[in-house]
Write a protein that holds these residues in place. Sequence first.
Motif, PDB file in Angstrom:
ATOM      1  N   ARG A 406      35.377 -55.563   3.060  1.00  0.00           N
ATOM      2  CA  ARG A 406      35.324 -55.636   1.597  1.00  0.00           C
ATOM      3  C   ARG A 406      34.106 -54.901   1.036  1.00  0.00           C
ATOM      4  NH1 ARG A 406      35.733 -60.545   1.357  1.00  0.00           N
ATOM      5  NH2 ARG A 406      37.917 -60.812   0.717  1.00  0.00           N
ATOM      6  N   ALA A 407      32.972 -54.962   1.732  1.00  0.00           N
ATOM      7  CA  ALA A 407      31.712 -54.436   1.201  1.00  0.00           C
ATOM      8  C   ALA A 407      31.785 -52.969   0.776  1.00  0.00           C
ATOM      9  CB  ALA A 407      30.580 -54.652   2.216  1.00  0.00           C
ATOM     10  N   PRO A 408      32.276 -52.040   1.625  1.00  0.00           N
ATOM     11  CA  PRO A 408      32.305 -50.638   1.196  1.00  0.00           C
ATOM     12  C   PRO A 408      33.239 -50.383   0.015  1.00  0.00           C
ATOM     13  CG  PRO A 408      33.398 -50.905   3.329  1.00  0.00           C
ATOM     14  CD  PRO A 408      32.710 -52.193   3.027  1.00  0.00           C
ATOM     15  N   ILE A 409      34.325 -51.157  -0.077  1.00  0.00           N
ATOM     16  CA  ILE A 409      35.239 -51.005  -1.213  1.00  0.00           C
ATOM     17  C   ILE A 409      34.526 -51.426  -2.496  1.00  0.00           C
ATOM     18  CG2 ILE A 409      37.471 -51.656  -2.196  1.00  0.00           C
ATOM     19  CD1 ILE A 409      38.370 -52.423   0.635  1.00  0.00           C
ATOM     20  N   PHE A 410      33.859 -52.584  -2.431  1.00  0.00           N
ATOM     21  CA  PHE A 410      33.113 -53.087  -3.585  1.00  0.00           C
ATOM     22  C   PHE A 410      32.044 -52.081  -4.002  1.00  0.00           C
ATOM     23  CE2 PHE A 410      29.437 -55.375  -5.287  1.00  0.00           C
ATOM     24  CZ  PHE A 410      30.010 -56.068  -6.344  1.00  0.00           C
ATOM     25  N   GLU A 411      31.295 -51.547  -3.020  1.00  0.00           N
ATOM     26  CA  GLU A 411      30.221 -50.611  -3.327  1.00  0.00           C
ATOM     27  C   GLU A 411      30.765 -49.367  -4.021  1.00  0.00           C
ATOM     28  OE1 GLU A 411      27.632 -47.724  -0.608  1.00  0.00           O
ATOM     29  OE2 GLU A 411      26.941 -49.815  -0.481  1.00  0.00           O
ATOM     30  N   ASP A 412      31.870 -48.818  -3.512  1.00  0.00           N
ATOM     31  CA  ASP A 412      32.444 -47.627  -4.126  1.00  0.00           C
ATOM     32  C   ASP A 412      32.910 -47.897  -5.554  1.00  0.00           C
ATOM     33  OD1 ASP A 412      31.965 -45.885  -2.084  1.00  0.00           O
ATOM     34  OD2 ASP A 412      33.927 -46.086  -1.149  1.00  0.00           O
ATOM     35  N   LYS A 413      33.457 -49.081  -5.796  1.00  0.00           N
ATOM     36  CA  LYS A 413      33.918 -49.411  -7.148  1.00  0.00           C
ATOM     37  C   LYS A 413      32.726 -49.582  -8.098  1.00  0.00           C
ATOM     38  CE  LYS A 413      37.655 -51.874  -7.720  1.00  0.00           C
ATOM     39  NZ  LYS A 413      38.689 -52.929  -7.696  1.00  0.00           N
ATOM     40  N   VAL A 414      31.629 -50.116  -7.592  1.00  0.00           N
ATOM     41  CA  VAL A 414      30.425 -50.238  -8.421  1.00  0.00           C
ATOM     42  C   VAL A 414      29.861 -48.851  -8.721  1.00  0.00           C
ATOM     43  CG1 VAL A 414      28.066 -51.138  -8.547  1.00  0.00           C
ATOM     44  CG2 VAL A 414      29.872 -52.533  -7.545  1.00  0.00           C
ATOM     45  N   VAL A 415      29.850 -47.975  -7.725  1.00  0.00           N
ATOM     46  CA  VAL A 415      29.378 -46.597  -7.939  1.00  0.00           C
ATOM     47  C   VAL A 415      30.230 -45.917  -9.010  1.00  0.00           C
ATOM     48  CG1 VAL A 415      29.232 -44.304  -6.875  1.00  0.00           C
ATOM     49  CG2 VAL A 415      28.332 -46.299  -5.667  1.00  0.00           C
TER      50      VAL A 415
END
Length: 444
Positions: A406-415
């Motif tokens: 989940r973490a990389p997906i969340f990070e990309d969406k925040v970016v």
Amino acid sequence: MQLKETLNEGLKRGYQFTLPAAELAATVEAKLKEAQPEVEMKGFRKGKVPLAMLKKQFGPRILGDAMQEAIDGALQNHLTESGDRPATQPKVEMENGENWKEGDDVVVNVSYEALPAIPEVELGNLTLERLSVPAEEAAITEALENLAKSAQNFEDRRKGSKAKDGDQVIIDFKGFVDGEAFEGGEAEDYPLVLGSNSFIPGFEAQLVGVKADEDVKVEVKFPEEYGAPNLAGKDAVFECKVKAVKAPKAAEIDDELAKKFGAEDLDGLKKQITERLEAEYAGAARAVMKRSLLDQLDVQVKFDLPESLVEAEAAQIAHQLWHEENPEVQDHNHDTIEPTDEHKTLAERRVRLGLLLAEIGQKAEVTVSDQEMTQAVLRAARQYPGQERAFFEFVQQNQAVQQQLRAPIFEDKVVDHIAEAAKVSEKQVTKEELEKAVEALDEL
């Protein structure tokens, strides 16, 4: 429950919780009375078991449960009232635990590092550059030529020609170990491409220079780790008859080639290649823009960091880099890897940006949907062909793995959220310029 602060230094917090013995005893008695109407015991009717017998039978377990509930409840109340968010699981230790006896006050020491207050970021002040690269004709042609090579055919060489590396030889062969033929060691009309390394090491090299209609003895040694134990490490002789020598010929770049790769015609294949190239360029350009965004945030936003998170991240970085430098070590049976100052500096950046992006994402109500998680699990499962179902079950039962996905997906969406609010300019560059920008990412 009584509370006393014992440490307040930076982000470090320490508290002493005291649960008076009388309060604990009252809780235990209340729980026993609550359970009494439902308890059955030999010699007594349901609900008529004396409280003293219940205490003797169930008291120790209820006492333990009551202590745990009281401590957990007191800690949760404290965190709610203080607003503290522990960076890691709080450390809870019972004072004089080994010497504690019923009737004593319960004294518990709790320590943790609080997550820092994250400063507000004015996202509109960030300036970003989005690079774009059109799919040039030369790149499309190169891709077509590579596809043609991968779809190559083989044509007979002129009679008497010697086989070269890259040629295909059609052979009959039979293998012998200690003078005896072995199972699975023979075939007829086998098409072998020299240099493909599809046979035992040394086999193909001995067929370079052969001609059609020649008989050749190939002498090799099976690798020590060969799959068949009866052959591993053994010397072998293969009697080979060369029936044909064929030269590679790339497929024609035409509609027929396009159909082999799922397109209706050559124009359709070119369109597919164009879309694939531009998607690759866009992905690379996004990585460059993301690095610029993170670099700006890292410079503009500063706050105290929990030492425990930095130390854990530095240890993980050091361990990962050590394994990259020592790929022959597959397990973790090695000496402790001590992080360097460089590892700690990188860890501080990662922790700071991780906390910052998490805060921005939370405030923006960024979430990862079930569909996005399913797609992530599907992508990860492809790494385990034939074991997809087991991998799915493993993920379902493992919260830590779910968080890793989940973490990389969340990070990309925040970016993406930040980029929407920032000042973004478009810049068209060449493929070579984009490649240089991507190479520069490896500097950190």
